[in-house]
Design a protein around this motif. Sequence first.
Motif, short mmCIF file in Angstrom:
data_model
loop_
_atom_site.label_atom_id
_atom_site.label_comp_id
_atom_site.label_asym_id
_atom_site.label_seq_id
_atom_site.Cartn_x
_atom_site.Cartn_y
_atom_site.Cartn_z
N MET A 58 0.71 -1.45 0.53
CA MET A 58 -0.03 -0.26 0.44
C MET A 58 0.77 1.13 0.01
O MET A 58 1.66 1.15 0.87
N GLU A 59 0.75 2.22 -1.06
CA GLU A 59 1.54 3.38 -0.98
C GLU A 59 0.86 3.70 -0.29
O GLU A 59 -0.29 4.11 0.53
N SER A 60 1.58 5.68 0.34
CA SER A 60 1.03 6.04 1.17
C SER A 60 1.76 7.50 0.85
O SER A 60 2.93 8.02 -0.09
N TYR A 61 1.07 8.71 1.22
CA TYR A 61 1.28 9.71 0.56
C TYR A 61 0.91 10.62 1.42
O TYR A 61 0.66 10.41 2.04
N LEU A 62 1.80 11.78 0.85
CA LEU A 62 1.75 13.15 1.74
C LEU A 62 1.93 14.58 0.81
O LEU A 62 2.15 14.44 -0.12
N THR A 63 0.77 15.61 1.34
CA THR A 63 1.80 16.45 1.10
C THR A 63 2.73 17.84 1.78
O THR A 63 3.06 17.52 2.70
N ILE A 64 3.44 18.12 0.72
CA ILE A 64 4.68 19.10 0.73
C ILE A 64 3.68 20.20 0.09
O ILE A 64 3.28 20.10 -0.42
N PHE A 65 5.13 21.73 -0.06
CA PHE A 65 4.47 22.78 -0.14
C PHE A 65 6.15 23.14 -1.22
O PHE A 65 7.50 23.14 -0.66
N ILE A 66 6.14 23.50 -1.99
CA ILE A 66 6.96 23.15 -2.50
C ILE A 66 6.85 25.57 -3.84
O ILE A 66 5.85 25.18 -4.44
N ASN A 67 7.56 25.86 -3.61
CA ASN A 67 7.23 27.67 -3.58
C ASN A 67 5.80 27.37 -3.16
O ASN A 67 4.95 28.79 -3.80
N ASP A 68 5.66 27.51 -2.23
CA ASP A 68 4.45 28.30 -1.31
C ASP A 68 3.04 26.99 -2.28
O ASP A 68 2.06 27.32 -1.33
N PRO A 94 0.41 24.19 -2.57
CA PRO A 94 0.78 22.05 -2.56
C PRO A 94 1.10 21.57 -3.10
O PRO A 94 0.62 21.61 -4.44
N PHE A 95 1.97 20.47 -3.03
CA PHE A 95 1.89 19.20 -3.86
C PHE A 95 1.81 18.03 -2.86
O PHE A 95 2.24 17.62 -1.64
N ASN A 96 1.10 16.97 -4.32
CA ASN A 96 0.89 15.94 -3.88
C ASN A 96 1.71 14.79 -3.98
O ASN A 96 1.86 14.63 -5.49
N CYS A 97 2.41 14.09 -3.15
CA CYS A 97 3.52 12.66 -3.92
C CYS A 97 3.78 11.41 -3.16
O CYS A 97 3.49 11.79 -1.45
N GLU A 98 3.91 10.78 -3.55
CA GLU A 98 4.44 9.26 -3.10
C GLU A 98 5.40 9.85 -1.53
O GLU A 98 6.66 10.23 -2.38
N THR A 118 17.57 12.74 -0.20
CA THR A 118 16.50 13.01 0.80
C THR A 118 14.81 12.87 0.41
O THR A 118 14.59 12.89 -0.45
N PHE A 119 14.78 12.96 2.00
CA PHE A 119 12.84 11.80 2.30
C PHE A 119 12.42 12.73 2.48
O PHE A 119 12.26 12.99 3.70
N LEU A 120 10.80 12.99 1.91
CA LEU A 120 9.95 13.93 2.45
C LEU A 120 9.57 13.91 3.62
O LEU A 120 8.26 12.76 3.33
N LYS A 121 8.65 14.49 4.64
CA LYS A 121 7.91 14.04 5.37
C LYS A 121 6.80 15.24 4.94
O LYS A 121 6.77 15.82 4.31
N ASN A 122 5.70 14.32 5.01
CA ASN A 122 4.49 15.74 5.04
C ASN A 122 4.51 16.70 6.29
O ASN A 122 5.32 16.85 6.30
N ASN A 123 4.39 18.29 5.42
CA ASN A 123 4.04 19.40 5.41
C ASN A 123 5.16 19.85 5.25
O ASN A 123 5.39 20.89 5.42
#
Length: 70
Positions: A1-11, A13-17, A53-58
Amino acid sequence: MESYLTIFINDEPFNCESSMSLKNILLYLNFDINFILVEYNKEILNKFELEYTFLKNNDCLEVITIVGGG
């Protein structure tokens, strides 16, 4: 099961795996990693760190494109 997170790129929101490295995300978004500067949570990364580098939510990224001129 894939998990997704939301990050912010240049303010924006972007959803990614969650399994995507920062380098994968930047390539997916068609950034030329040889001509950008990346600030990750207010810390500038060198291009060798992008693959590990692996990102975390937000998490927040600022991506600055370097352009030549004369």
